[in-house]
Design an enzyme around this catalytic site. Structure first.
Site, PDB file in Angstrom:
ATOM      1  N   HIS A  66      -4.323 -17.088  -3.056  1.00 49.83           N
ATOM      2  CA  HIS A  66      -4.026 -16.198  -4.185  1.00 49.83           C
ATOM      3  C   HIS A  66      -3.551 -16.953  -5.422  1.00 49.83           C
ATOM      4  O   HIS A  66      -3.411 -16.369  -6.480  1.00 49.83           O
ATOM      5  CB  HIS A  66      -2.966 -15.164  -3.788  1.00 49.83           C
ATOM      6  CG  HIS A  66      -3.447 -14.267  -2.697  1.00 49.83           C
ATOM      7  ND1 HIS A  66      -3.151 -14.495  -1.376  1.00 49.83           N
ATOM      8  CD2 HIS A  66      -4.237 -13.180  -2.726  1.00 49.83           C
ATOM      9  CE1 HIS A  66      -3.731 -13.560  -0.634  1.00 49.83           C
ATOM     10  NE2 HIS A  66      -4.394 -12.754  -1.435  1.00 49.83           N
ATOM     11  N   GLU A  72      -4.818 -14.717   7.771  1.00 52.81           N
ATOM     12  CA  GLU A  72      -3.963 -15.202   6.696  1.00 52.81           C
ATOM     13  C   GLU A  72      -2.578 -15.455   7.283  1.00 52.81           C
ATOM     14  O   GLU A  72      -1.943 -14.546   7.793  1.00 52.81           O
ATOM     15  CB  GLU A  72      -3.905 -14.121   5.609  1.00 52.81           C
ATOM     16  CG  GLU A  72      -3.205 -14.529   4.360  1.00 52.81           C
ATOM     17  CD  GLU A  72      -3.222 -13.407   3.320  1.00 52.81           C
ATOM     18  OE1 GLU A  72      -4.091 -12.513   3.391  1.00 52.81           O
ATOM     19  OE2 GLU A  72      -2.351 -13.415   2.451  1.00 52.81           O
ATOM     20  N   LYS A 106       0.821  -1.219   0.000  1.00 46.29           N
ATOM     21  CA  LYS A 106       0.000   0.000   0.000  1.00 46.29           C
ATOM     22  C   LYS A 106       0.846   1.257   0.000  1.00 46.29           C
ATOM     23  O   LYS A 106       1.852   1.350   0.692  1.00 46.29           O
ATOM     24  CB  LYS A 106      -0.914   0.012   1.223  1.00 46.29           C
ATOM     25  CG  LYS A 106      -1.966  -1.019   1.089  1.00 46.29           C
ATOM     26  CD  LYS A 106      -3.305  -0.556   1.588  1.00 46.29           C
ATOM     27  CE  LYS A 106      -4.302  -1.625   1.218  1.00 46.29           C
ATOM     28  NZ  LYS A 106      -5.560  -1.110   0.738  1.00 46.29           N
ATOM     29  N   ASP A 126     -16.317  -9.565   9.117  1.00 44.59           N
ATOM     30  CA  ASP A 126     -14.985  -9.420   8.515  1.00 44.59           C
ATOM     31  C   ASP A 126     -14.402  -8.030   8.761  1.00 44.59           C
ATOM     32  O   ASP A 126     -15.084  -7.038   8.547  1.00 44.59           O
ATOM     33  CB  ASP A 126     -15.075  -9.629   6.998  1.00 44.59           C
ATOM     34  CG  ASP A 126     -15.377 -11.081   6.643  1.00 44.59           C
ATOM     35  OD1 ASP A 126     -14.845 -11.961   7.326  1.00 44.59           O
ATOM     36  OD2 ASP A 126     -16.129 -11.309   5.684  1.00 44.59           O
ATOM     37  N   GLU A 179     -21.791 -16.461  -0.452  1.00 45.35           N
ATOM     38  CA  GLU A 179     -21.767 -15.042  -0.864  1.00 45.35           C
ATOM     39  C   GLU A 179     -22.029 -14.841  -2.362  1.00 45.35           C
ATOM     40  O   GLU A 179     -21.552 -13.872  -2.956  1.00 45.35           O
ATOM     41  CB  GLU A 179     -20.440 -14.371  -0.454  1.00 45.35           C
ATOM     42  CG  GLU A 179     -20.182 -14.434   1.054  1.00 45.35           C
ATOM     43  CD  GLU A 179     -18.903 -13.727   1.494  1.00 45.35           C
ATOM     44  OE1 GLU A 179     -18.451 -12.798   0.803  1.00 45.35           O
ATOM     45  OE2 GLU A 179     -18.363 -14.115   2.550  1.00 45.35           O
ATOM     46  N   HIS A 198     -12.564 -11.975  10.592  1.00 47.46           N
ATOM     47  CA  HIS A 198     -11.503 -12.402   9.689  1.00 47.46           C
ATOM     48  C   HIS A 198     -10.653 -11.193   9.311  1.00 47.46           C
ATOM     49  O   HIS A 198     -11.174 -10.115   9.055  1.00 47.46           O
ATOM     50  CB  HIS A 198     -12.083 -13.037   8.422  1.00 47.46           C
ATOM     51  CG  HIS A 198     -11.064 -13.193   7.337  1.00 47.46           C
ATOM     52  ND1 HIS A 198     -10.075 -14.152   7.401  1.00 47.46           N
ATOM     53  CD2 HIS A 198     -10.838 -12.488   6.218  1.00 47.46           C
ATOM     54  CE1 HIS A 198      -9.291 -14.024   6.329  1.00 47.46           C
ATOM     55  NE2 HIS A 198      -9.738 -13.021   5.596  1.00 47.46           N
ATOM     56  N   GLU A 223      -4.865  -1.513   7.707  1.00 50.24           N
ATOM     57  CA  GLU A 223      -4.507  -0.511   6.709  1.00 50.24           C
ATOM     58  C   GLU A 223      -5.004   0.881   7.077  1.00 50.24           C
ATOM     59  O   GLU A 223      -4.565   1.859   6.492  1.00 50.24           O
ATOM     60  CB  GLU A 223      -4.996  -0.924   5.319  1.00 50.24           C
ATOM     61  CG  GLU A 223      -6.486  -0.795   5.137  1.00 50.24           C
ATOM     62  CD  GLU A 223      -6.938  -1.229   3.745  1.00 50.24           C
ATOM     63  OE1 GLU A 223      -6.568  -2.327   3.329  1.00 50.24           O
ATOM     64  OE2 GLU A 223      -7.654  -0.457   3.107  1.00 50.24           O
TER      65      GLU A 223
HETATM   66  N1  GLN Z   1     -15.976 -13.081   3.781  1.00 48.73           N
HETATM   67  C1  GLN Z   1     -15.139 -12.504   2.782  1.00 48.73           C
HETATM   68  C2  GLN Z   1     -14.866 -13.514   1.683  1.00 48.73           C
HETATM   69  O1  GLN Z   1     -14.717 -14.648   1.953  1.00 48.73           O
HETATM   70  C3  GLN Z   1     -13.820 -12.024   3.363  1.00 48.73           C
HETATM   71  C4  GLN Z   1     -12.931 -11.440   2.326  1.00 48.73           C
HETATM   72  C5  GLN Z   1     -11.735 -10.621   2.865  1.00 48.73           C
HETATM   73  O2  GLN Z   1     -11.353 -10.701   3.979  1.00 48.73           O
HETATM   74  N2  GLN Z   1     -11.130  -9.836   2.052  1.00 48.73           N
HETATM   75  O3  GLN Z   1     -14.802 -13.189   0.541  1.00 48.73           O
HETATM   76 ZN    ZN Z   2      -8.940 -12.157   3.875  1.00 51.17          ZN
END
Ligand code: GLN
Ligand code: ZN
Length: 764
Positions: free
Chosen positions: A704, A675, A116, A609, A494, A651, A615
């Site tokens: 990723h 992560e 960033k 989340d 989602e 998360h 950031e």
């Molecule tokens: N719940 C979101 C997903 O699984 C979380 C994404 C994130 O932390 N950027 O897409």
């Molecule tokens: Zn994430």
């Protein structure tokens, strides 16, 4: 009095650059085609600025990918692994290989790391340095752009990232030296750039040193004096405007003012407090001052009365000749042009200003300052006052109920009823999950088909009922599949969400959306942040329908899935008429209502989340505590309304938690998933040292890349995690959501993950 601009958006008002680049990468257009599109964008940008009456127009602010990468290439800082490719390919191909990696013709080259740009949502490519790093002038981008602009009769001011910030933003790829040690090696190349620009006829050069907004060591401070003295000695004729933005000069002010530069830029949006210090400073005598009046980070109309107060103060002290008017920072971080927004509510539109409008604001401010009594000046001022006043009083902005709800908050609203240890017992009893419960982070692959559904719904090609039926189908499939492979806590996938912030913004009051308000995030990737213009409230349920649907067809627990208040705030354009914390609390209250609605509807596990908490950290450490305190309070407000038996998850994406672990603990989420896989679980060290009490799901594979992790790798990682955390507290999940993945690798990876959990359970 001069007006100047620090930088302009470069993706094209219709995202022409994005489209051309993606075609070029796909081999569908030639390098020349790409150059043509780039030149058109540059010309259009310059003409727009000239037309607006800006005196000094930036060049070399354009970039095919990133301005820091541009400089790396220009000074020949190409990492060793790219050298072979460089010998075979065009400069553009090398450039994009450094940006995006190169995986064909027997090459497998990793791109430069991306990170960033200060506290923005823009990402730059991190320069890589070695101890024996050399530099040499290896390109002509700024020279070419300067000449292109000159040909069009543009009064051009080249923009360069300063040598010190450039080195500080880079990363040492070996031990035993620090990037700043490379200054002596870099300066001859840097000087050669300035020399060439001077030879071409440049008189003013803007050198960006945004690191002056950071906490600097004494050593670096001294370097600033050395470097700028050397540049001044080498180019006594060349005029340098030194630009710092995004925060105050702070305790770097004395240094900045002592530099032999011709003008200094101050970001008055982020740092109004230092104007008086600067004006009172004896060292200012030889410098002009560039007033960063117009917000380059946000989309609100400038308040002329405020700006004129600053301008008058500066004129009084320095005289008109030494006062420059500017945006606070490059306009890169704003969308192009408000005129393109034909669907926006006219009342709201009257309060806004995008890149192009900000240029007009500068010009109008200049005219008002020079000729305050002229008829057109009075008219500009009146118009502006009216817009500002209308916004201040608008019913759309102010919602009494929301304001009252905030005032009536009590300490208990920020606290779960029982302490974590008691909650944990109750939840274990209630949820009956096995050791090492397995779960995912929320999203499953957003395939072309799913995205097509949304676009058809928008175009009216699908009715709401047809759309819902399709989403139900996708959700049903994913629920059954998760049960089939034996995941313990399920998600609904989602599929109904375009984006984790936009989805909520569209359903909340106080938010607006643009059609063309794109801002570059990195390379060809753009984001279209929502605009939070008013008090935020929740008129309707946002997620209950889908969560309840999923839970009804599931035999196991389904997690409710929400985006947290700080992330919604961080990824939007936020109103500037109240503190960010107030807006965050308003969003938190809305999310809290949703959490309670989910709980009432029978959802027992709810994830909120917050990937953006880290950031949002301010640039200077002294401001961290204040930010973290309200940010964590906002999260707690959103999550604390539930009963003890309801399990709250959160998360967060890749985060080094070392320096903020106490705040993370203070979030008091029952479970946090993070992560960690790329760090080989080392990020868990912070949790161990802190004796972090709550449950943790350290990500066991990187989402990723399409690579499928083996069962053994996952077992290995969890065994490592067990050296940091009590086994009773460990969950097993991927690093992040799976929306960017394909089904094929997703299925294979999760099957291995569930198998790994079974093996681990049998071992203890
Ligand atoms: N719940 C979101 C997903 O699984 C979380 C994404 C994130 O932390 N950027 O897409
Ligand atoms: Zn994430």
């Amino acid at each position: 009095m001069q007006t100047h601009n620090l930088g302009y958006p470069r993706i094209g008002s219709q995202r022409e650059l994005k489209k051309a680049e993606e075609l070029f990468w796909a081999g569908k257009i030639s390098e020349q085609d790409l150059e043509d599109v780039s030149l058109q964008i540059k010309i259009s940008n310059w003409e727009t600025q000239k037309h607006a009456g800006i005196d000094w127009i930036p060049v070399n602010d354009f970039s095919l990918y990133d301005q820091v990468l541009d400089l790396s290439v220009l000074v020949g800082a190409v990492p060793e692994r790219f050298k072979k490719l460089a010998a075979q390919k065009s400069s553009n191909e090398l450039y994009f290989a450094m940006a995006r990696g190169y995986q064909k013709e027997g090459f497998d080259l990793k791109p430069l790391e991306m990170t960033k740009w200060f506290d923005t949502n823009y990402h730059y490519l991190v320069p890589e340095f070695t101890k024996s790093q050399t530099f040499s002038l290896s390109g002509d981008k700024p020279f070419r752009e300067f000449e292109e602009a000159q040909k069009l009769g543009i009064q051009a001011k080249p923009v360069l990232l300063g040598p010190i910030s450039y080195l500080l933003l880079g990363k040492e790829k070996e031990e035993g030296f620090s990037s700043i040690d490379l200054l002596d090696k870099l300066l001859p190349t840097y000087t050669a750039i300035l020399k060439k620009l001077q030879d071409l006829g440049a008189t003013w050069i803007q050198i960006d040193e945004p690191c002056l907004a950071l906490d600097l060591t004494a050593e670096v401070k001294v370097k600033y004096q050395e470097v700028y003295q050397r540049l001044h000695t080498a180019f006594p004729e060349l005029k340098i405007i030194l630009a710092n933005y995004f925060d105050c000069y702070g305790d770097n002010l004395d240094i900045a003012l002592s530099l032999p530069v011709d003008a200094l830029h101050l970001d008055l949006v982020r740092c109004p407090s230092q104007l008086d210090d600067i004006l009172a400073h004896p060292a200012l005598a030889h410098q002009a001052l560039s007033l960063g009046l117009v917000d380059g980070r946000n989309i609100w109309k400038n308040n002329y009365e405020n700006s004129l107060t600053y301008i008058r103060k500066a004129i009084e002290k320095l005289g008109k000749e030494k006062v420059w008017l500017a945006p606070s920072c490059s306009l890169l971080h704003t969308p192009y042009d408000l005129d393109l927004e034909i669907q926006l509510d006219p009342e709201l539109k009257d309060w806004l200003s995008f890149g192009k409008q900000k240029l007009d604001e500068l010009q109008e401010l200049k005219e008002i300052a020079i000729l305050p009594d002229a008829e057109h000046s009075l008219e500009y001022l009146k118009q502006n006052e009216q817009s500002i006043a209308k916004k201040a009083l608008s019913k759309k902005v102010h919602n009494k109920e929301v304001k009252n709800a905030l005032i009536s908050l009590k300490a208990s609203d920020f606290k779960r009823k029982a302490e974590f240890t008691s909650r944990q017992k109750i939840q274990k009893e209630k949820l009956q999950l096995p050791l090492f419960p397995t779960t995912t982070i929320g999203s499953f692959p957003q395939t072309k088909e799913v995205r097509l559904l949304r676009s058809k719904l928008k175009k009216g090609e699908l009715s709401q009922e047809q759309y819902d039926a399709e989403i139900e189908k996708a959700t049903t499939e994913v629920i059954h599949w998760q049960e089939e492979i034996g995941l313990d806590v399920l998600v609904h996938g989602e599929f109904e969400r375009n984006d984790m912030v936009e989805y909520f913004g569209e359903l909340l009051d106080g938010f607006a959306f643009t059609q063309h308000g794109w801002v570059q995030s990195y390379g060809s990737r753009c984001v279209k942040p929502p605009i939070i213009f008013g008090d935020v409230s929740r008129p309707v349920d946002m997620t209950v329908k889908w969560s309840v649907f999923a839970q009804k067809i599931a035999k196991r627990q389904v997690k409710g899935m929400l985006t947290g208040p700080v992330t919604i705030l961080q990824w939007s354009f936020v109103r500037d008429d109240q503190p960010r914390s107030t807006t965050a609390f308003q969003i938190a209250l809305a999310i809290r209502e949703e959490v309670l609605a989910l709980e009432k509807a029978g959802i027992q596990i709810i994830q909120i989340d917050e990937p953006a908490i880290r950031e949002g950290l301010p640039l200077r450490k002294k401001d961290w505590d204040n930010y973290l305190t309200w940010a964590i309070e906002a999260f707690r407000l959103s999550s604390s309304g539930v009963e003890d038996q309801t399990q709250v998850h959160t998360h967060m994406c890749y985060s080094e938690f070392n320096d903020i672990i106490s705040h993370i603990a203070n979030m008091d989420a029952d479970v946090i998933t993070i992560e960690t896989s790329r760090s080989e679980m080392e990020l868990l060290g912070a949790f161990k040292d802190f004796r972090y009490p709550n449950e943790i799901g350290p990500g066991v594979y990187d989402i990723h890349s399409p690579r499928v992790p083996k069962k053994e790798e996952i077992i290995d990682l969890i065994q490592k995690a067990m050296t940091y955390l009590p086994e009773d507290n460990i969950w097993i999940n991927p690093d992040c959501g799976l929306k960017t993945r394909q089904w094929e690798e997703t299925k294979a990876a999760l099957i291995n993950m569930v198998e790994a959990a079974k093996v681990l359970r049998s071992q203890v």
